[in-house]
Scaffold this active site. Structure first.
Site: not given
Ligand code: UQ1
Length: 445
Positions: A192, A377
């Site tokens: 991430c 995200c």
């Protein structure tokens, strides 16, 4: 090999006795499917295969040495004081269906010529199909001084990239009353890519609410974001918003630099090697609090295997998720070479593609499912607002709610998706193979 011959030669009967969390005594067993890793990818795929109705008990096996399965996207929220870290983990024994053979062991050797995996105690498992999904390693030890300072509860150094220390992040945020707050992000692959700045935005908002942060030079706390990359985010559409917020909020952006060491209250950075070949330079920066994100990379047992590409990742076709050389080997999640941002959201779209193509392959049919590169995200920009970045290969936006919201802007509704809905749907549906991300709930593939 024909399946019946395979089964009788290897003897499935041995499996039940050795699996289910017991460390197997050395010997050999066979399963139609062997999955390495029971994280977001391994557990989603294992259960989607099981839900397909095509497998008998113990046909599918998972190898994972961990006692716990973590909802890792939740560690940012723990760091921001929004969640209790114990509430977002589950015992591995409990999340893996009893019809799947679970080996609490690690892999030490792959022998694809024999369709065989050797575990650390010497037990060999034979497979028809192998799925490699062990994730990547967070390399705290690559930043000199970091492991010791993380472990020291009085040191103002923390990281959301670890179960052990994600709650320390909130302690450090609360204890910081003035001075220089340093946030870092490394170059190279990471889990991430938005998380290093998510925690910064939430810390900033926390300090703002406590009158410790103002977007000018009179602010008691000054913030810098130190990233190995050249911009705030890899996709221009979202990077524009994030850079606008960075400037508006007076956060100093230090680009193309990597944290290499911590010496007491000084962070040591190295400039990223530039395309022009300019030599990297080292310099020190004093901090009053430091949020460290170390470099990450594939596990050694993957890098050293015959499945790795030049970067050490499992070399798969970006559309089908089948290994580029071994046709009965597959990969998804962080360990795979899929050229997209590594997130649990990406796994929601990878798992059904892998499962469909693997079943097609068993049936000697063409692989007809294709992965778009979808990833997402969700970036909180303050308590209560979030930019939901969603994109496919090459950073092409692929937004689920585009008719309802401008996803490039912070939105209140998305914040509750991230804080409440995603952890719930992940732990109750996704890892049981019942959640398709933007496609919604699903029973099977
Ligand atoms: C998602 O499915 C998911 O998993 C539960 C996330 O948590 C890690 C996400 O962040 C995202 C974005 C998705 C995708 C789902 C929708 C509805 C956009």
């Amino acid at each position: 090999m024909h399946l019946a011959a395979f089964a009788s030669r290897r003897g499935y009967a041995t499996v039940a006795a050795t699996a289910r969390g017991m460390t197997p005594s050395s010997g050999e067993s066979a399963h139609r499917i062997v999955i390495v890793g029971s994280g977001a990818a391994g557990s989603s795929i294992g259960h989607q295969l099981l839900n397909s109705g095509r497998f008998q008990p113990n046909d599918i096996s998972i190898i994972d040495p961990s006692k716990w399965h973590h909802y890792q996207p939740g560690w940012t929220m723990v760091g921001a004081g929004l969640k209790d870290k114990n509430s977002i983990r589950r015992q591995m024994n409990e999340i893996v269906d009893k019809k799947i053979a679970l080996y609490k062991s690690s892999v030490c050797h792959f022998a694809p010529e024999n369709n065989e995996v050797t575990m650390s105690d010497g037990t060999r498992l034979q497979y028809e199909h192998l799925i490699i999904a062990p994730g990547i390693e967070v390399k705290f030890h690559k930043v000199r001084g970091l492991p010791e300072l993380l472990a020291d509860k009085d040191a103002p150094v923390a990281s959301i990239y670890s179960y052990n220390y994600c709650d320390k992040v909130f302690d450090v945020i609360r204890n910081t009353k003035k001075g220089h707050a340093v946030f870092t992000q490394p170059t190279g692959i990471i889990k991430c890519a938005g998380a290093p700045q998510k925690i910064m935005w939430l810390a900033l908002d926390y300090w703002k609410k406590h009158n410790l942060y103002t977007p000018n030079d009179a602010s008691p706390i000054r913030i810098s974001f130190n990233t190995g990359l050249g911009q705030m985010f890899g996709v221009q559409r979202y990077s524009k918003t994030l850079d606008y917020l960075r400037k508006k909020r007076n956060v100093q952006g230090n680009f193309a630099r990597n944290l290499v060491a911590i010496e007491a209250d000084h962070a040591v950075f190295q400039t990223s090697t530039s395309a022009s070949g300019a030599p990297s330079r080292e310099f020190r920066e004093r901090f009053d609090m430091l949020h460290a994100v170390p470099p990450m990379g594939p596990w050694d047992f993957v890098t050293q295997s015959p499945f790795a590409d030049a970067d050490g990742l499992v070399s798969v076709d970006p559309a089908t998720l089948q290994h580029t050389k071994f046709k009965n080997v597959w990969s998804a999640g962080d360990a795979s070479s899929l050229p997209t941002s590594k997130t649990a959201a990406a796994v929601t779209k990878q798992a059904p593609v892998l499962v469909r193509n693997l079943l097609q392959s068993i049936d000697h049919k063409a692989l007809d499912a294709q992965y778009s590169g979808y990833t997402s995200c969700p970036i909180p920009t303050e308590y209560g607002k979030l930019v939901l970045a969603e994109f496919a290969y090459n950073g092409v936006p692929m937004e689920t709610f585009k008719t309802l919201y401008d996803q490039s802007k912070p939105q209140r509704a998305f914040y509750y998706l991230k804080r409440d809905f995603f952890p719930w749907v992940y732990l109750n549906f996704m890892i049981k193979g019942l959640w398709g991300g933007p496609s919604g709930f699903s029973k099977a593939v």
